[in-house]
Enzyme design. Sequence first.
Site, PDB file in Angstrom:
ATOM      1  N   VAL A   1       0.494   0.974  -0.413  1.00 61.40           N
ATOM      2  CA  VAL A   1       0.984  -0.359  -0.795  1.00 61.40           C
ATOM      3  C   VAL A   1       0.357  -1.442  -0.710  1.00 61.40           C
ATOM      4  CG1 VAL A   1       3.593   0.473  -0.448  1.00 61.40           C
ATOM      5  CG2 VAL A   1       2.190  -0.806   1.480  1.00 61.40           C
TER       6      VAL A   1
ATOM      7  N   ARG B   1      -3.804  -1.929  -2.378  1.00 65.44           N
ATOM      8  CA  ARG B   1      -4.367  -2.139  -3.795  1.00 65.44           C
ATOM      9  C   ARG B   1      -4.985  -0.574  -4.210  1.00 65.44           C
ATOM     10  NH1 ARG B   1      -2.185  -6.319  -4.243  1.00 65.44           N
ATOM     11  NH2 ARG B   1      -2.850  -8.254  -4.424  1.00 65.44           N
TER      12      ARG B   1
ATOM     13  N   GLU C   1      -3.604  -0.325 -13.991  1.00 64.32           N
ATOM     14  CA  GLU C   1      -2.337  -0.528 -14.113  1.00 64.32           C
ATOM     15  C   GLU C   1      -2.002  -1.329 -15.385  1.00 64.32           C
ATOM     16  OE1 GLU C   1      -0.952  -2.806 -10.559  1.00 64.32           O
ATOM     17  OE2 GLU C   1      -1.615  -1.035  -9.310  1.00 64.32           O
TER      18      GLU C   1
ATOM     19  N   HIS D   1       4.101  -0.640  -8.850  1.00 63.17           N
ATOM     20  CA  HIS D   1       3.510  -1.812  -8.238  1.00 63.17           C
ATOM     21  C   HIS D   1       4.763  -2.646  -8.026  1.00 63.17           C
ATOM     22  CE1 HIS D   1      -0.179  -4.497  -7.310  1.00 63.17           C
ATOM     23  NE2 HIS D   1       0.983  -4.870  -6.462  1.00 63.17           N
TER      24      HIS D   1
ATOM     25  N   ALA E   1       7.144  -5.070  -3.581  1.00 61.20           N
ATOM     26  CA  ALA E   1       7.489  -6.538  -3.076  1.00 61.20           C
ATOM     27  C   ALA E   1       8.613  -7.181  -3.755  1.00 61.20           C
ATOM     28  CB  ALA E   1       6.354  -7.734  -3.409  1.00 61.20           C
TER      29      ALA E   1
END
Length: 336
Positions: free
Chosen positions: A249, A251, A280, A299, A302
């Site tokens: 989680v 990079r 990405e 991604h 969060a």
Amino acid sequence: MAGAAPGILLSDVAAARHGARIRAAAPTARLIPVPPEGPLPAAAGAEIAFVTRDLFLGGTRHRLTPRFLRFTDFLQTLPSLRWVQTFSAGTDMAVYQAMLGRGLLLTNSAGASAIAVAQTAIAGLLALARQLPRVMEAQRRRAWEPLYGAAEPRAFEGQTALVIGTGPIGQEIGRLCRAFGLRTVGIRRDPAAGLPDGFDVAAGFANLPDWLPRADWLLLACPLTTTTCGLIDAAALARLPPGAHLVNVSRGGVVAEAALLAALQEGRLAGAFLDVFEAEPLPPDSPFWALPNVIVSPHSAAASDGLPERVAAIFCDNLRRWLAGASLANLARPVA
């Protein structure tokens, strides 16, 4: 000394959402909304910019949105600008590093997403531990296949979680891992700084090769720096014990993806939960999509409906500090 009536550049969305909160922190502040298109606002004398996630929505760190680029390009034209607050915890993107190179103060939102990111990491860990990919594959086939037998899920007792990165996210991951009975070891930049919350043991990066053979779970929660770029390469993966899992989680660049792919395809690594990738969006032809022992997450670790308010709270706390002439919290540094 900060101006008594600072000009604050922000998106039109952020002005509408957080304007009252910002004015409560700085009643004399002059909010300068930047619309997504059309003429740019008059911003002479503006000292502060607040970069919010709405500018970034729909893009990735490798494919920035027109709104984000319009906003950050505008900032480059303002000689009065002195401080930029960003919504993200990481500031390794080139646009942020350029701000630091220009001499601007840059503050991040470390801590705002720590709980959500840590919960995502643990959700990935639990999904792999309880073999949910296997269960879901059977569901797609409408097959009733209980997990009892030779390949039953392992109990957490006696297992070790090795967490690289002991900041707010890493500490929350460590706390949750301990709640499930895992022994937690944190790898940090300065092992002499003491034992971080959530960990049984802390060690430095120089000791990582010694800890990898003892890691049942390798969880990555570190920033991307010259130290961590490519840190988990083929040699590091080879040191993990058979049956180990990886959760990323942090990079994508922290892991050598070709080596990770080989370890997963060959079964040397039992499985992985991957929220971040070197490129990405993850290309449609990437082999990671089809691996039965991999959970691909876009991604989104969060993601939380409470995140914008937590970021605004960090900004407003820093705004009060700015007006008082005090040091800002969460100051970013050039990647090193």
